[in-house]
Design an enzyme around this catalytic site. Structure first.
Site, mmCIF file in Angstrom:
data_model
loop_
_atom_site.group_PDB
_atom_site.id
_atom_site.type_symbol
_atom_site.label_atom_id
_atom_site.label_comp_id
_atom_site.label_asym_id
_atom_site.label_seq_id
_atom_site.Cartn_x
_atom_site.Cartn_y
_atom_site.Cartn_z
ATOM 1 C CB CYS A 50 -0.681 0.148 1.179
ATOM 2 S SG CYS A 50 0.083 0.393 2.747
ATOM 3 C CG HIS A 91 -0.426 -4.269 15.993
ATOM 4 N ND1 HIS A 91 -0.231 -3.347 15.378
ATOM 5 C CD2 HIS A 91 -0.926 -5.516 14.243
ATOM 6 C CE1 HIS A 91 0.261 -3.495 13.847
ATOM 7 N NE2 HIS A 91 -0.090 -4.815 13.803
ATOM 8 C CD GLU A 130 -3.236 1.074 13.276
ATOM 9 O OE1 GLU A 130 -3.566 2.258 13.041
ATOM 10 O OE2 GLU A 130 -2.193 0.568 12.038
ATOM 11 C CB THR A 155 -5.058 1.997 9.914
ATOM 12 O OG1 THR A 155 -3.924 0.715 9.729
ATOM 13 C CG2 THR A 155 -5.345 3.761 10.281
ATOM 14 C CB CYS A 215 -6.269 2.259 5.702
ATOM 15 S SG CYS A 215 -5.080 0.282 5.065
ATOM 16 C CB SER A 225 1.422 -8.256 8.510
ATOM 17 O OG SER A 225 0.445 -8.389 7.450
ATOM 18 C CG ASN A 266 -2.268 -5.592 5.919
ATOM 19 O OD1 ASN A 266 -2.154 -6.020 4.636
ATOM 20 N ND2 ASN A 266 -1.095 -5.674 6.217
ATOM 21 C CB SER A 295 3.607 -5.491 5.240
ATOM 22 O OG SER A 295 3.073 -5.826 5.671
#
Length: 316
Positions: A17, A129, A131, A170, A200, A228, A230, A273
């Protein structure tokens, strides 16, 4: 012996992304500008292949700021950091570059704005996490409460039910988050949400393309790292949409071929990623065993680009 036929559905969009692209570029440009070594606090993005590649170029990955020498630049990862981290770097007079994804920064700003208005924040995210730690660390302790599930909402102890706002990590599952938001709104009708969804565009788009192909495939391979968020959500989305088998693979060598015996169709996607070179590696491994017919499943077009920080655009 002839190879068995296989229809290969390729998700689009998939892989990198704009935020990940920018973060990697930041490390590469920092190495060009200041030379090696450049220090990076935490994995710049959650992908071993990417991290190893940057390490080979001269990036040194550390867990905490005190592992960095004062005379070398340090970069903060795309996931964002608590406010205390840049404050400490500034106090130590270090050169630092923040590679936080602009969409994560948007959530940070949102949380601060709500807090300035006297609201306590509820964050929907995964405990531990980076984030989540970064977003919760934008405000003093107790100002951001974490919920991971609908059950957490039921037991949430807030300061004032009428003075609340919520933000989200996100990279969550769009569907799971929807249910948690509904639970929050049912219990706290006055809770304020973000102007625009926090999840996102890249997370949403990758999940949508998985949904579009999950019903017509025998198996799904998601290229991505186990840490990861996502990427792991893509596996869950495929399974929830009825795909009989979904596996997260870091590299082609991770494919469980026994689980794929007898399949006629397979879907491939990649977390935000995961670089395309790893997707191609998986496709080549399938082509070595099957007579492959490729089909693209495109659900969105992405043309987002984020600028790198000004300090990297200026000469050393």
């Amino acid at each position: 012996m002839p190879k068995p036929p296989l229809t290969l559905y390729l998700a689009a969009p998939r892989g990198f992304c704009a935020g990940v692209d920018r973060a990697i570029k930041i490390v590469e440009m920092a190495l060009e500008k200041w030379g090696a070594p450049v220090y990076v606090r935490h994995e710049i993005v959650h992908n071993k292949f990417v991290v190893d590649g940057l390490r080979d170029k001269g990036a040194v990955f550390v867990e905490e700021l005190d592992e960095c020498p004062l005379d070398r630049p340090v970069i903060f990862s795309a996931h964002g950091v608590p406010k205390a981290v840049p404050a400490e770097a500034a106090a130590r007079e270090m050169v630092f570059v923040d590679a936080t994804c602009p969409l994560v920064s948007k959530v940070h700003i949102e949380a601060e704005r709500h807090s300035e208005e006297g609201l306590q924040i509820v964050m929907i995210g995964h405990a531990g996490h980076p984030e989540t730690i970064g977003t919760m660390g934008q405000l003093p302790e107790g100002e951001v409460l974490l919920v991971e599930t609908e059950a957490d909402v039921e037991t949430l102890a807030v300061r004032d039910p009428a003075r609340l706002a919520f933000v989200t990590q996100t990279t969550l599952s769009v569907d799971d988050t929807k249910n948690i938001v509904a639970a929050l709104q049912a219990r706290f009708p006055a809770i304020v949400g973000p102007h625009k969804e926090d999840i996102c565009y890249a997370t949403t788009n990758r999940q949508e393309s998985v949904k579009a192909m999950a019903g017509k495939i025998d198996a799904m391979l998601v290229v991505g790292a186990p840490n990861s968020s996502n990427s792991r959500r893509l596996v869950e989305v495929a399974a929830r949409q009825g795909c009989p088998y979904a596996q997260l693979v870091q590299r082609a060598t991770d494919i469980d071929w026994r689980a794929l015996e007898g399949i006629r169709s397979i879907g491939i996607t990649a977390g935000a990623s995961a670089p395309e070179v790893l997707v191609n590696e998986v496709i080549d491994a399938l082509k070595a065993r099957y007579d492959v017919t490729e089909e693209m499943v495109e659900t969105a077009k992405e043309n987002v680009e984020f600028k790198v920080p000004r300090v990297l655009r200026q000469p050393a």
